[in-house]
Scaffold this active site. Structure first.
Site, PDB file in Angstrom:
ATOM      1  N   HIS A 278      52.141  41.632  26.465  1.00 24.30           N
ATOM      2  CA  HIS A 278      52.027  40.791  27.836  1.00 24.30           C
ATOM      3  C   HIS A 278      52.747  39.620  27.732  1.00 24.30           C
ATOM      4  O   HIS A 278      52.870  39.108  26.582  1.00 24.30           O
ATOM      5  CB  HIS A 278      50.435  40.750  28.346  1.00 24.30           C
TER       6      HIS A 278
ATOM      7  N   CYS B 158      41.721  50.002  25.713  1.00 22.06           N
ATOM      8  CA  CYS B 158      42.585  49.221  25.908  1.00 22.06           C
ATOM      9  C   CYS B 158      42.608  48.508  27.622  1.00 22.06           C
ATOM     10  O   CYS B 158      42.683  49.179  28.503  1.00 22.06           O
ATOM     11  CB  CYS B 158      44.213  49.556  25.799  1.00 22.06           C
TER      12      CYS B 158
HETATM   13  P1  5GP Z   1      46.597  36.659  24.621  1.00 29.38           P
HETATM   14  O1  5GP Z   1      45.462  35.531  24.435  1.00 29.38           O
HETATM   15  O2  5GP Z   1      46.438  38.061  24.063  1.00 29.38           O
HETATM   16  O3  5GP Z   1      48.005  36.215  24.412  1.00 29.38           O
HETATM   17  O4  5GP Z   1      46.442  36.728  26.268  1.00 29.38           O
HETATM   18  C1  5GP Z   1      45.396  37.596  26.924  1.00 29.38           C
HETATM   19  C2  5GP Z   1      45.190  36.883  28.357  1.00 29.38           C
HETATM   20  O5  5GP Z   1      44.429  37.979  28.930  1.00 29.38           O
HETATM   21  C3  5GP Z   1      44.415  35.753  28.119  1.00 29.38           C
HETATM   22  O6  5GP Z   1      45.079  34.719  28.780  1.00 29.38           O
HETATM   23  C4  5GP Z   1      43.089  36.076  29.077  1.00 29.38           C
HETATM   24  O7  5GP Z   1      42.536  35.136  29.792  1.00 29.38           O
HETATM   25  C5  5GP Z   1      43.803  37.336  29.768  1.00 29.38           C
HETATM   26  N1  5GP Z   1      42.744  38.206  29.888  1.00 29.38           N
HETATM   27  C6  5GP Z   1      41.705  38.929  29.151  1.00 29.38           C
HETATM   28  N2  5GP Z   1      41.210  40.098  29.872  1.00 29.38           N
HETATM   29  C7  5GP Z   1      41.520  39.840  31.152  1.00 29.38           C
HETATM   30  C8  5GP Z   1      41.067  40.685  32.232  1.00 29.38           C
HETATM   31  O8  5GP Z   1      40.196  41.641  32.179  1.00 29.38           O
HETATM   32  N3  5GP Z   1      41.582  40.367  33.458  1.00 29.38           N
HETATM   33  C9  5GP Z   1      42.702  39.453  33.377  1.00 29.38           C
HETATM   34  N4  5GP Z   1      43.146  39.437  34.668  1.00 29.38           N
HETATM   35  N5  5GP Z   1      43.067  38.614  32.450  1.00 29.38           N
HETATM   36  C10 5GP Z   1      42.288  39.024  31.178  1.00 29.38           C
HETATM   37 ZN    ZN Z   2      47.112  49.404  26.434  1.00 29.70          ZN
END
Ligand code: 5GP
Ligand code: ZN
Length: 112
Positions: free
Chosen positions: A98, A3
């Site tokens: 998140h 993860c």
């Molecule tokens: P979801 O699409 O799951 O709601 O949001 C995941 C978020 O995590 C996305 O906005 C993406 O840009 C961010 N994200 C994914 N991988 C990383 C990472 O390695 N570092 C950071 N700082 N953000 C990440």
């Molecule tokens: Zn996790």
């Protein structure tokens, strides 16, 4: 453990951390969708909002308390949005709970 947010939480993967304590980390999103785009995560691995129960829900209150406390430091004074995507159809790409914190521009409603 594969993860990426667990790895960010334990420092294995570098991120731009703006706040952390023993329970949560708040860091800058890698691909910001607004001038301020932060992610607030519990250090504990919880897969998504649908895995919140009476056993682990205190962490959600803690995250919102910290957002409120830190709103000036995090530049959220003009207004902000907190959102969590739960499941693929809602756009969840990282399966570790998140909360997106978005601010610094006019945010449309409803979101796409
Ligand atoms: P979801 O699409 O799951 O709601 O949001 C995941 C978020 O995590 C996305 O906005 C993406 O840009 C961010 N994200 C994914 N991988 C990383 C990472 O390695 N570092 C950071 N700082 N953000 C990440
Ligand atoms: Zn996790």
């Amino acid at each position: 453990m594969e993860c990426i947010f667990c790895k960010i939480a334990n420092g294995e993967i570098k991120s731009d951390v703006v706040f952390k304590d023993e329970k949560i980390v708040i860091f800058k999103d890698l691909n910001p969708e607004a001038p301020t785009h932060l992610l607030a995560i519990p250090k504990e691995h919880i897969e998504s909002a649908e895995k919140i129960t009476s056993i682990n829900s205190a962490i959600v209150a803690h995250i919102f308390e910290k957002i409120s406390e830190l709103k000036n430091d995090l530049k959220l004074q003009e207004g902000f949005r907190v959102v969590t995507n739960c499941g693929e159809a809602a756009g969840q790409t990282v399966k570790h709970l998140h909360f997106h914190i978005l601010s610094g521009r006019k945010l449309d409603w409803p979101p796409g």
